[in-house]
Design a protein around this motif. Structure first.
Motif, short mmCIF file in Angstrom:
data_model
loop_
_atom_site.label_atom_id
_atom_site.label_comp_id
_atom_site.label_asym_id
_atom_site.label_seq_id
_atom_site.Cartn_x
_atom_site.Cartn_y
_atom_site.Cartn_z
N LEU A 47 0.80 -1.22 0.00
CA LEU A 47 0.00 0.00 0.00
C LEU A 47 0.84 1.27 0.00
O LEU A 47 0.38 2.32 -0.46
CB LEU A 47 -0.96 0.01 1.20
N GLY A 48 2.07 1.16 0.48
CA GLY A 48 2.94 2.34 0.48
C GLY A 48 3.30 2.83 -0.90
O GLY A 48 3.67 4.00 -1.08
N ARG A 49 3.22 1.98 -1.88
CA ARG A 49 3.53 2.38 -3.26
C ARG A 49 2.33 3.02 -3.93
O ARG A 49 2.45 3.63 -4.99
CB ARG A 49 3.94 1.15 -4.09
N GLY A 50 1.15 2.87 -3.34
CA GLY A 50 -0.06 3.38 -3.97
C GLY A 50 -0.64 2.36 -4.91
O GLY A 50 0.07 1.52 -5.50
N LEU A 51 -1.94 2.40 -5.07
CA LEU A 51 -2.61 1.43 -5.92
C LEU A 51 -2.49 1.77 -7.39
O LEU A 51 -2.68 0.93 -8.26
CB LEU A 51 -4.10 1.34 -5.52
N TYR A 52 -2.17 3.02 -7.70
CA TYR A 52 -2.02 3.45 -9.09
C TYR A 52 -0.62 4.05 -9.21
O TYR A 52 -0.37 5.20 -8.89
CB TYR A 52 -3.10 4.49 -9.44
N PHE A 58 3.20 -5.12 -10.01
CA PHE A 58 3.24 -5.72 -8.69
C PHE A 58 3.74 -7.16 -8.83
O PHE A 58 3.58 -7.80 -9.87
CB PHE A 58 1.84 -5.74 -8.07
N ASP A 59 4.35 -7.68 -7.76
CA ASP A 59 4.77 -9.07 -7.76
C ASP A 59 3.55 -9.98 -7.86
O ASP A 59 2.50 -9.71 -7.26
CB ASP A 59 5.53 -9.41 -6.47
N GLN A 60 3.70 -11.06 -8.64
CA GLN A 60 2.64 -12.04 -8.79
C GLN A 60 3.20 -13.44 -8.55
O GLN A 60 4.31 -13.75 -8.99
CB GLN A 60 2.01 -11.99 -10.18
N ILE A 61 2.43 -14.26 -7.86
CA ILE A 61 2.84 -15.63 -7.59
C ILE A 61 1.73 -16.56 -8.04
O ILE A 61 0.56 -16.34 -7.73
CB ILE A 61 3.12 -15.84 -6.08
N GLU A 62 2.09 -17.58 -8.82
CA GLU A 62 1.09 -18.56 -9.25
C GLU A 62 1.14 -19.75 -8.32
O GLU A 62 2.21 -20.30 -8.03
CB GLU A 62 1.36 -19.01 -10.69
N VAL A 63 -0.03 -20.15 -7.82
CA VAL A 63 -0.10 -21.26 -6.87
C VAL A 63 -1.40 -22.03 -7.12
O VAL A 63 -2.43 -21.43 -7.43
CB VAL A 63 -0.03 -20.73 -5.42
N CYS A 64 -1.31 -23.34 -7.01
CA CYS A 64 -2.49 -24.19 -7.24
C CYS A 64 -3.24 -24.46 -5.95
O CYS A 64 -2.63 -24.62 -4.87
CB CYS A 64 -2.07 -25.51 -7.87
N GLY A 65 -4.55 -24.53 -6.06
CA GLY A 65 -5.37 -24.86 -4.90
C GLY A 65 -5.13 -26.29 -4.45
O GLY A 65 -5.04 -27.20 -5.27
N GLN A 80 4.76 -2.15 6.19
CA GLN A 80 3.51 -1.55 5.73
C GLN A 80 2.47 -2.65 5.57
O GLN A 80 2.75 -3.84 5.71
CB GLN A 80 3.72 -0.86 4.38
N GLU A 81 1.25 -2.24 5.21
CA GLU A 81 0.20 -3.18 4.89
C GLU A 81 0.33 -3.61 3.44
O GLU A 81 0.75 -2.84 2.57
CB GLU A 81 -1.17 -2.53 5.10
N TYR A 82 -0.03 -4.88 3.17
CA TYR A 82 0.00 -5.43 1.82
C TYR A 82 -1.36 -6.06 1.51
O TYR A 82 -1.92 -6.77 2.35
CB TYR A 82 1.08 -6.51 1.68
N TYR A 83 -1.86 -5.81 0.31
CA TYR A 83 -3.02 -6.55 -0.18
C TYR A 83 -2.55 -7.83 -0.85
O TYR A 83 -1.54 -7.83 -1.57
CB TYR A 83 -3.80 -5.74 -1.21
N LEU A 84 -3.27 -8.91 -0.61
CA LEU A 84 -3.09 -10.15 -1.37
C LEU A 84 -4.32 -10.27 -2.26
O LEU A 84 -5.41 -10.61 -1.80
CB LEU A 84 -2.98 -11.36 -0.43
#
Length: 347
Positions: A47-52, A58-65, A80-84
């Motif tokens: 969130l410190g970087r701003g949403l826009y 943004f970093d992305q991770i692929e993971v299987c259920g 800081q706070e991070y959204y997943l």
């Protein structure tokens, strides 16, 4: 409690900044189950970087259920706070959850909610000290001081009432000692400059006007260089059953344990914020930017779950006072559950 906390679980909720950690996101209801073996993307948004923030991805991770969970490893960066943000195979958002990364000094501490200024029927309050303690635990408080006017014994009575049962609530000794009349501003200023105290009661419950003048005076003193004054918020509650000041002002302390010395150490070293909770309004936090940011995250993402368990423990405390047969066993169970929740989310 918001929908995401009921239908999903992410743990831990607080991570050590810059360290590789395992993250688990679990579905807790059939309606939100992750499909077995199906890939999902977890987009990690600081969130410190701003949403826009332009073109930087943004970093992305692929993971299987698997077993209704998404499990992966990641090193969160700055505090800081991070959204997943979880996306399905088509790129549609499934849910957005929140976690927090904390630097080592804050990561090693745990959040505890308390009130250090509370009255009972032994002065001008309405209920017994032990009843007050049970009602406070029902509201999610972790520590409490009974502070009747010029009387120490009521706080001893509260401790004695529960000495034979395990509690998640820490009951502190206390007494209110004060001048016979209101003191002049010059006297308060002198005390803030000389600091013959451990903390300043920034919020004292009662009226918005009184608290507003406290904030203004405190901020003015900080602007003049007195920026090392520890603060607390207290309700000055006189009843837990009628609409006075119960639960309207409180303190969040970030301490290494929910025990007297650890709580006091944290307050003295400015690991505390004052919280105002006026009826019908969202909570306002008073403290430095760092702790206010962390406290806002916890009030949204951790304390609603914590409070649900505390309500059960507070109910069992009141049952113990009424000599209900199963109250002792219930207190043993609920105390373990609240500690387990703390361990789960602050691993």
């Amino acid at each position: 409690m918001k929908r995401e906390l009921l239908l999903y679980d992410v743990y831990p909720k607080v991570f050590l900044a810059h360290e590789l950690s395992q993250v688990t996101i679990a579905s807790t209801d059939y309606s939100t189950h992750f499909k077995e073996g199906v890939p999902y993307k977890v987009v990690i948004v600081p969130l410190g970087r701003g949403l826009y923030h332009g073109s930087q991805p943004f970093d992305q991770i692929e993971v299987c259920g698997k077993d209704q969970k998404l499990v992966f490893e990641y090193a969160f960066g700055e505090e800081q706070e991070y959204y997943l943000r979880i996306l399905d195979e088509e790129g549609n958002r499934v849910v957005q959850l929140s976690v927090y990364a904390a630097e080592k000094d804050l990561y090693e501490r745990r959040p505890y909610r308390g009130d250090l200024h509370v009255h009972s029927c032994f002065s001008d309050g309405k209920e017994s000290p032990e009843f007050v303690c049970g009602m406070y635990r029902q509201k999610g408080f972790d520590f409490l001081a009974i502070t009747d006017h010029y009387q120490y014994e009521p706080s001893l009575r509260a401790i004695e009432a529960y000495k034979d049962v395990p509690l998640g609530l820490t009951i502190l000794l206390g007494e209110e000692v004060h001048a016979p009349n209101n003191v002049p501003i010059a006297f308060t200023k002198y005390h803030l400059e000389q600091k013959p105290f451990d903390a300043f009661e920034l919020l004292g419950g009662q009226t918005t006007h009184e608290n507003n003048m406290q904030w203004a005076f405190y901020n003015e003193m900080r602007a003049k260089g007195l920026d090392t004054i520890p603060v607390v918020g207290s309700s000055d509650s006189h009843s837990t059953l009628i609409n006075d000041w119960f639960n309207e002002a409180k303190t969040l302390v970030f301490a290494k344990a929910n025990a007297k010395e650890e709580l006091f150490e944290a307050i003295r070293n400015q690991y505390s914020v004052a919280v105002e909770s006026r009826y019908g309004e969202s909570e306002r936090i008073h403290g430095n930017y760092r702790l206010t940011s962390y406290a806002r995250f916890l009030l949204s993402e951790y304390f609603p779950l914590h409070d649900a368990l505390c309500y059960e423990e507070g109910r069992a405390m009141l049952g113990y006072l009424r000599q209900e047969a199963d109250a002792h066993a219930l207190l043993e169970l609920t105390q373990k559950r609240t500690q387990s929740l703390l361990n789960k989310y602050f691993a």
